[in-house]
Design a protein around this motif. Structure first.
Motif, PDB file in Angstrom:
ATOM      1  N   VAL A 201       0.839  -1.206   0.000  1.00 35.04           N
ATOM      2  CA  VAL A 201       0.000   0.000   0.000  1.00 35.04           C
ATOM      3  C   VAL A 201       0.871   1.251   0.000  1.00 35.04           C
ATOM      4  O   VAL A 201       0.589   2.218  -0.723  1.00 35.04           O
ATOM      5  N   VAL A 202       1.939   1.266   0.795  1.00 32.63           N
ATOM      6  CA  VAL A 202       2.829   2.429   0.832  1.00 32.63           C
ATOM      7  C   VAL A 202       3.477   2.653  -0.523  1.00 32.63           C
ATOM      8  O   VAL A 202       3.525   3.789  -1.032  1.00 32.63           O
ATOM      9  N   LEU A 203       3.976   1.584  -1.160  1.00 28.73           N
ATOM     10  CA  LEU A 203       4.606   1.721  -2.468  1.00 28.73           C
ATOM     11  C   LEU A 203       3.602   2.177  -3.522  1.00 28.73           C
ATOM     12  O   LEU A 203       3.916   3.011  -4.381  1.00 28.73           O
ATOM     13  N   ALA A 204       2.379   1.642  -3.470  1.00 29.51           N
ATOM     14  CA  ALA A 204       1.349   2.044  -4.437  1.00 29.51           C
ATOM     15  C   ALA A 204       0.974   3.510  -4.268  1.00 29.51           C
ATOM     16  O   ALA A 204       0.665   4.207  -5.240  1.00 29.51           O
ATOM     17  N   SER A 205       1.011   4.007  -3.015  1.00 28.40           N
ATOM     18  CA  SER A 205       0.667   5.414  -2.785  1.00 28.40           C
ATOM     19  C   SER A 205       1.726   6.362  -3.330  1.00 28.40           C
ATOM     20  O   SER A 205       1.462   7.560  -3.474  1.00 28.40           O
ATOM     21  N   LEU A 206       2.914   5.854  -3.638  1.00 26.93           N
ATOM     22  CA  LEU A 206       3.994   6.680  -4.166  1.00 26.93           C
ATOM     23  C   LEU A 206       4.060   6.646  -5.691  1.00 26.93           C
ATOM     24  O   LEU A 206       4.935   7.294  -6.284  1.00 26.93           O
ATOM     25  N   LYS A 207       3.167   5.904  -6.351  1.00 26.23           N
ATOM     26  CA  LYS A 207       3.145   5.831  -7.810  1.00 26.23           C
ATOM     27  C   LYS A 207       2.180   6.856  -8.381  1.00 26.23           C
ATOM     28  O   LYS A 207       1.215   7.258  -7.722  1.00 26.23           O
ATOM     29  N   THR A 208       2.440   7.251  -9.613  1.00 26.81           N
ATOM     30  CA  THR A 208       1.484   8.105 -10.306  1.00 26.81           C
ATOM     31  C   THR A 208       0.286   7.263 -10.725  1.00 26.81           C
ATOM     32  O   THR A 208       0.406   6.039 -10.887  1.00 26.81           O
TER      33      THR A 208
END
Length: 283
Positions: A35-42
Motif C-alpha cells: 500500500v505504501v509503495l502504491a501510494s507513491l506511484k502516479t
C-alpha cells in the motif's frame, strides 16, 4: 542420543522456527508495504504498469490529492472522538466488572463471568436491526452515541476476561492490608487496583482501538450525515462516478489513517506484550 546429535537437532529446530517466524512476519507486513509503495506511484504508472513493481518516479502528490478529495481531517477527528470515548467506558466498566467478579466475589460471580465469555462468540450483526429500531425511536441515530454504545458493548467481554485474568494473580493480601488500613472498596479500586493494572489497561485499549478505529459496520448503519463519518466511511468518498476509484489517492489516505495506530503500537509494544502475558495467557 549423543550430545552432538542433540545439539544438531536443536539447531535445526531453531532454524526452522526462525524461518517460520520470518515467513509469518513477511506475510503480515507485505500488504502494508505494498500500500505504501502504491501510494507513491502516479495514477498512470499504477494503472498501466506492474502493480507489484517499485515506483519508477516516487511522488507525494497522491497525499495532497487525498487531502483535497475528501474531508480527511474530519474523518480522523470523528474516529478519534469515538475511539477515545469508547475506550474510556470500556476500561472503566471492564475493570469494575472484573474487580467485582474476581476480587469482591459474590454468589453468582462465576455465572456472570460465564456470560461475558459467551459474549465473545456473539456476532455483531445480530444487534444491527434491533439497535437501529431503538435508536430511531429515541432519536439517537446519526450521533456519536449510536456508534459508541455498541462498540463498548461488544468490546466488554474480552476486556473483562483480560482484567479478571490479571486480578486472579494479584495477591489477595494486598487488598486485605488496604482494608485493615480503613480503605473502602472504591478507594482500593482507584488507589491500588488501577495502578497495578497499567499494562493490562494499555493492552485492552490497544486491542479495542484496532477494532474501533477500523469499525465500518456500526458507522455505516447508524451514521447518516457527512459530518459524522469516520475513516472507514470516509474512504468511500474516493469512489467516483460509475464506480471508478482513484486508487493511488485512496492508498495515500489509508497510509495517513493507519499511521496513528502503528505509532501507538511501536511506542507501547512492550507494555502490550507484558499485559497479554500477565492477563490473557494466565487466564
Amino acid at each position: 542420543m549423543s550430545t552432538r546429535e542433540g545439539n544438531r537437532r536443536l539447531r535445526i529446530a531453531r532454524a526452522f522456527s526462525t524461518i517460520l517466524v520470518l515467513l509469518i512476519v513477511a506475510i503480515q507486513i507485505y500488504p502494508l508495504v505494498w500500500v505504501v509503495l502504491a501510494s507513491l506511484k502516479t495514477p498512470a504508472e499504477f494503472a498501466g504498469g506492474n502493480p507489484f513493481a517499485l515506483p519508477r518516479e516516487p511522488t507525494f502528490d497522491n497525499f495532497g490529492r487525498a487531502w483535497e478529495m475528501a474531508d480527511l481531517p474530519r474523518y480522523i477527528g470523528n474516529s478519534f472522538v469515538v475511539t477515545v470515548a469508547s475506550n474510556v467506558f470500556i476500561v472503566l466498566l471492564g475493570m469494575m466488572a472484573a474487580y467485582a467478579i474476581q476480587v469482591l466475589r459474590f454468589r453468582w460471580s462465576n455465572a456472570v463471568m460465564g456470560l461475558f465469555v459467551v459474549g465473545l462468540v456473539v456476532p455483531v450483526q445480530v444487534a444491527l436491526v434491533p439497535l437501529f429500531i431503538n435508536y430511531a425511536r429515541v432519536g439517537l441515530l446519526d450521533t456519536y452515541q449510536a456508534m459508541i454504545v455498541p462498540l463498548v458493548g461488544f468490546s466488554l467481554p474480552i476486556s473483562v476476561y483480560l482484567f479478571a485474568s490479571f486480578f486472579q494473580y494479584v495477591p489477595h493480601e494486598t487488598y486485605e492490608a488496604a482494608s485493615l488500613d480503613g480503605a473502602g472498596p472504591y478507594r482500593v479500586f482507584f488507589k491500588i487496583t488501577m495502578p497495578l493494572s497499567v499494562n493490562t489497561i494499555i493492552t485492552v485499549v490497544f486491542v479495542n482501538t484496532i477494532f474501533i478505529w477500523n469499525d465500518f459496520i456500526f458507522a455505516n448503519t447508524f451514521v447518516l450525515s457527512e459530518q459524522l463519518r469516520t475513516i472507514p466511511l470516509g474512504l468511500q468518498n474516493y469512489m467516483g462516478a460509475m464506480g471508478s476509484v482513484d486508487w493511488t489517492a485512496t492508498f495515500a489516505a489509508v497510509c495517513v489513517t493507519v499511521t496513528p495506530v502503528l505509532l501507538a503500537f511501536l511506542a507501547l509494544n512492550r507494555a502490550i506484550i507484558y499485559g497479554i502475558e500477565g492477563g490473557g495467557s494466565k487466564g
